[in-house]
Design a protein around this motif. Structure first.
Motif, PDB file in Angstrom:
ATOM      1  N   GLY A 176       6.053  10.534 -29.200  1.00 31.56           N
ATOM      2  CA  GLY A 176       5.049  10.918 -30.207  1.00 31.56           C
ATOM      3  C   GLY A 176       5.692  11.480 -31.474  1.00 31.56           C
ATOM      4  O   GLY A 176       4.987  11.816 -32.436  1.00 31.56           O
ATOM      5  N   GLN A 177       7.039  11.606 -31.485  1.00 30.69           N
ATOM      6  CA  GLN A 177       7.731  12.119 -32.677  1.00 30.69           C
ATOM      7  C   GLN A 177       7.395  11.215 -33.862  1.00 30.69           C
ATOM      8  O   GLN A 177       7.618  10.007 -33.786  1.00 30.69           O
ATOM      9  N   THR A 178       6.910  11.805 -34.941  1.00 33.54           N
ATOM     10  CA  THR A 178       6.572  11.022 -36.129  1.00 33.54           C
ATOM     11  C   THR A 178       7.566  11.341 -37.226  1.00 33.54           C
ATOM     12  O   THR A 178       7.896  12.511 -37.452  1.00 33.54           O
ATOM     13  N   ARG A 179       8.057  10.289 -37.885  1.00 28.76           N
ATOM     14  CA  ARG A 179       9.023  10.456 -38.963  1.00 28.76           C
ATOM     15  C   ARG A 179       8.621   9.579 -40.147  1.00 28.76           C
ATOM     16  O   ARG A 179       7.932   8.566 -39.979  1.00 28.76           O
ATOM     17  N   ALA A 180       9.117   9.970 -41.335  1.00 31.26           N
ATOM     18  CA  ALA A 180       8.875   9.207 -42.546  1.00 31.26           C
ATOM     19  C   ALA A 180       9.966   8.140 -42.687  1.00 31.26           C
ATOM     20  O   ALA A 180      11.134   8.400 -42.373  1.00 31.26           O
ATOM     21  N   PHE A 181       9.598   6.942 -43.156  1.00 32.41           N
ATOM     22  CA  PHE A 181      10.539   5.815 -43.229  1.00 32.41           C
ATOM     23  C   PHE A 181      10.466   5.126 -44.599  1.00 32.41           C
ATOM     24  O   PHE A 181       9.460   5.220 -45.297  1.00 32.41           O
ATOM     25  N   LEU A 182      11.545   4.416 -44.927  1.00 29.73           N
ATOM     26  CA  LEU A 182      11.517   3.524 -46.096  1.00 29.73           C
ATOM     27  C   LEU A 182      12.549   2.428 -45.921  1.00 29.73           C
ATOM     28  O   LEU A 182      13.522   2.587 -45.154  1.00 29.73           O
ATOM     29  N   ASN A 183      12.304   1.331 -46.606  1.00 27.78           N
ATOM     30  CA  ASN A 183      13.205   0.184 -46.591  1.00 27.78           C
ATOM     31  C   ASN A 183      14.393   0.478 -47.522  1.00 27.78           C
ATOM     32  O   ASN A 183      14.203   1.066 -48.588  1.00 27.78           O
ATOM     33  N   ILE A 184      15.585   0.022 -47.158  1.00 30.06           N
ATOM     34  CA  ILE A 184      16.767   0.213 -48.007  1.00 30.06           C
ATOM     35  C   ILE A 184      16.516  -0.351 -49.422  1.00 30.06           C
ATOM     36  O   ILE A 184      17.049   0.168 -50.414  1.00 30.06           O
ATOM     37  N   ASN A 211       8.049  -1.478 -50.458  1.00 30.20           N
ATOM     38  CA  ASN A 211       8.180  -2.613 -49.538  1.00 30.20           C
ATOM     39  C   ASN A 211       7.720  -2.091 -48.182  1.00 30.20           C
ATOM     40  O   ASN A 211       8.447  -1.340 -47.534  1.00 30.20           O
ATOM     41  N   LEU A 212       6.520  -2.460 -47.756  1.00 29.62           N
ATOM     42  CA  LEU A 212       5.999  -1.871 -46.513  1.00 29.62           C
ATOM     43  C   LEU A 212       6.530  -2.608 -45.280  1.00 29.62           C
ATOM     44  O   LEU A 212       7.072  -3.705 -45.379  1.00 29.62           O
ATOM     45  N   LEU A 213       6.355  -1.964 -44.128  1.00 31.19           N
ATOM     46  CA  LEU A 213       6.926  -2.503 -42.880  1.00 31.19           C
ATOM     47  C   LEU A 213       5.976  -3.536 -42.276  1.00 31.19           C
ATOM     48  O   LEU A 213       5.199  -3.235 -41.369  1.00 31.19           O
ATOM     49  N   THR A 214       6.046  -4.746 -42.775  1.00 37.91           N
ATOM     50  CA  THR A 214       5.195  -5.827 -42.251  1.00 37.91           C
ATOM     51  C   THR A 214       5.947  -6.538 -41.120  1.00 37.91           C
ATOM     52  O   THR A 214       7.173  -6.383 -40.964  1.00 37.91           O
TER      53      THR A 214
END
Ligand code: NAD
Ligand code: USQ
Length: 382
Positions: free
Chosen positions: A259-267, A349-352
């Motif tokens: 359940g750990q939630t983290r923020a992400f982004l594409n390189i 750029n979203l995680l599609t």
């Protein structure tokens, strides 16, 4: 603009140096190559083979005509750093050059001390070099979303309005980091904020989420320009690790209940965020904080996304919940603000599924380089 990219041989720094060079900036890379040495220490490697920094930079010049100067040395050698500042006279200093693995910082006393000495002292040297040799230079410093931890209230961008006993103030947002590495970033932030206040330095602290992906348009131009891609239990990060696990027939390793939630982004967004910060410098004496991420996910969400895309690619992938080697909340509130970079023009750029499939494809092409014994986590917080 004359820009130094410190840590420009690393996962985020190399694509950033190329991107800034492509935009017409005069880019110099400063790096002490310690990340390559840590691969030797851990018996690990990048899934995608990487070339020497000299080969990379020569290939870039051959393909684009753009020169990138290399300064090989350590931020903690102040004489070296002073020479680089005098020679380049930077208008922006992009600071990626730190030990960035949370597990590495938790191996033992020596690794915790190395991490904090390398990061905190290196950053302090950069602050002094700016003060002494380039007082107008904009420091663009990579911080991390993990500085905030997982508080039970919304995470703001660096500062929070607090009302206490009838009085109000705008204070630095409280920090509750989860490793000696993440703590080093908190110490850096405090030192930068203080230096801005006393010396009038201009700085942007980019609290970046976990970065995924490997290629940018520039690194994809030629195999010699390829970016590093970590997968091991020490330097591999969640989404990239899951894709590599799927590609190699390993179960996806969710730590604890997931359940750990983290923020992400594409390189691809990392490089763009740095450009946005450079083109819109902080004011003299301003300590500006941007939360640099585009979306957030729980570890379970990511594992399920990877499983789905892998099944479509004909791979049979299981998700396994293993004992969490870290001490962290596994079921918590998470809502973080990230409007400042968007307001300055970031188009995420979203995680599609398509993005996931592309990374998976690149990983499948290189999967023979994975050393299976390095995939499971080996470092405990206890
Ligand atoms: P990386 O380890 O791939 O690259 C860091 C580079 O800095 C390496 O090339 C290393 O040799 C160099 N370096 C380290 N210490 C140095 C020193 N004292 N002097 C000169 N060079 C030194 O790491 P990365 O993934 O590219 O991360 C870059 C920065 O971004 C780090 O500060 C990290 O904390 C931050 N960050 C990374 C992520 C991520 O998911 N990768 C997420 C948030 C923040
Ligand atoms: N996790 C798993 N399984 C794995 C790997 C990780 O469940 O196989 C979990 C971890 O327990 C954690 C989360 O995924 O809850 C993120 O772990 P991670 O290894 O992807 O990221 P982290 O250790 O936080 O560090 C990475 C970068 C660091 C950067 C940070 C951004 O290595 O440099 O600062 O991401 S942030 O997380 O926002 O602080």
């Amino acid at each position: 603009m004359r820009i130094i990219v410190a840590g420009g041989d690393g996962f985020c720094g190399w694509p950033t140096a190329l991107y800034l060079s492509k935009q017409g900036h005069e880019v110099a890379i400063l790096d002490n190559m310690v990340r390559r040495k840590i691969d030797e220490e851990l018996g690990s490697n990048s899934v995608v083979p990487i070339f020497s920094l000299e080969d990379r930079v020569n290939k870039w010049e051959e393909l684009t005509g753009n020169k990138i100067e290399i300064f090989t040395g350590d931020l903690n050698h102040y004489d070296f750093l002073s020479q680089v500042f005098k020679q380049v006279e930077p208008e922006a200093f992009v600071h990626f050059a730190e030990q960035r693995s949370a597990p590495y910082s938790m191996i033992d006393r020596e690794h915790a001390i190395y991490t904090q000495t390398n990061n905190v002292m290196g950053n302090l040297n950069v602050l002094y070099a700016i003060k002494e040799f380039a007082p107008d230079c904009h420091l663009i410093k990579l911080g991390t979303m993990g500085e905030y931890g997982t508080p039970n209230i919304d995470i703001e961008e660096g500062y929070i309005e607090i009302e206490h006993k009838g009085r109000k103030d705008r204070m630095p947002y409280p920090k509750q980091p989860g490793s000696f590495y993440h703590l080093s970033k908190v110490h850096d932030s405090h030192n930068i904020m203080f230096a801005c206040k006393i010396w009038g330095i201009r700085a942007t602290d980019l609290n970046q989420g976990v970065v995924y992906g490997l290629h940018t348009d520039e690194t994809a131009l030629d195999p010699v320009l390829a970016n590093r891609l970590d997968y091991d239990g020490v330097f591999g990060t969640a989404l990239n690790r899951f894709l590599i696990q799927a590609a190699t027939g390993h179960d996806i390793t969710v730590y604890g209940s997931g359940g750990q939630t983290r923020a992400f982004l594409n390189i691809k967004d990392t490089v763009r965020c740095i450009e946005i910060a450079a083109n819109n410098p902080a004011d003299i004496g301003e300590f500006r904080v941007f939360n640099q991420f585009t979306e957030y996910f729980s570890v379970n969400d990511l594992a399920e996304k990877v499983q789905k895309v892998s099944k479509e690619a004909g791979l049979d992938v299981e998700i396994t919940k293993i004992e969490n080697p870290r001490i962290e909340a596994e079921d918590h509130y998470y809502h973080a603000v990230n409007t400042k970079l968007r307001d300055l023009g970031l188009e995420p750029n979203l995680l599609t599924n398509e993005v996931l499939s592309d990374i998976l494809k690149a990983v499948l092409e290189n999967k023979t380089h994975v050393k299976k014994e390095n995939v499971l986590p080996s470092i405990s917080w206890k």
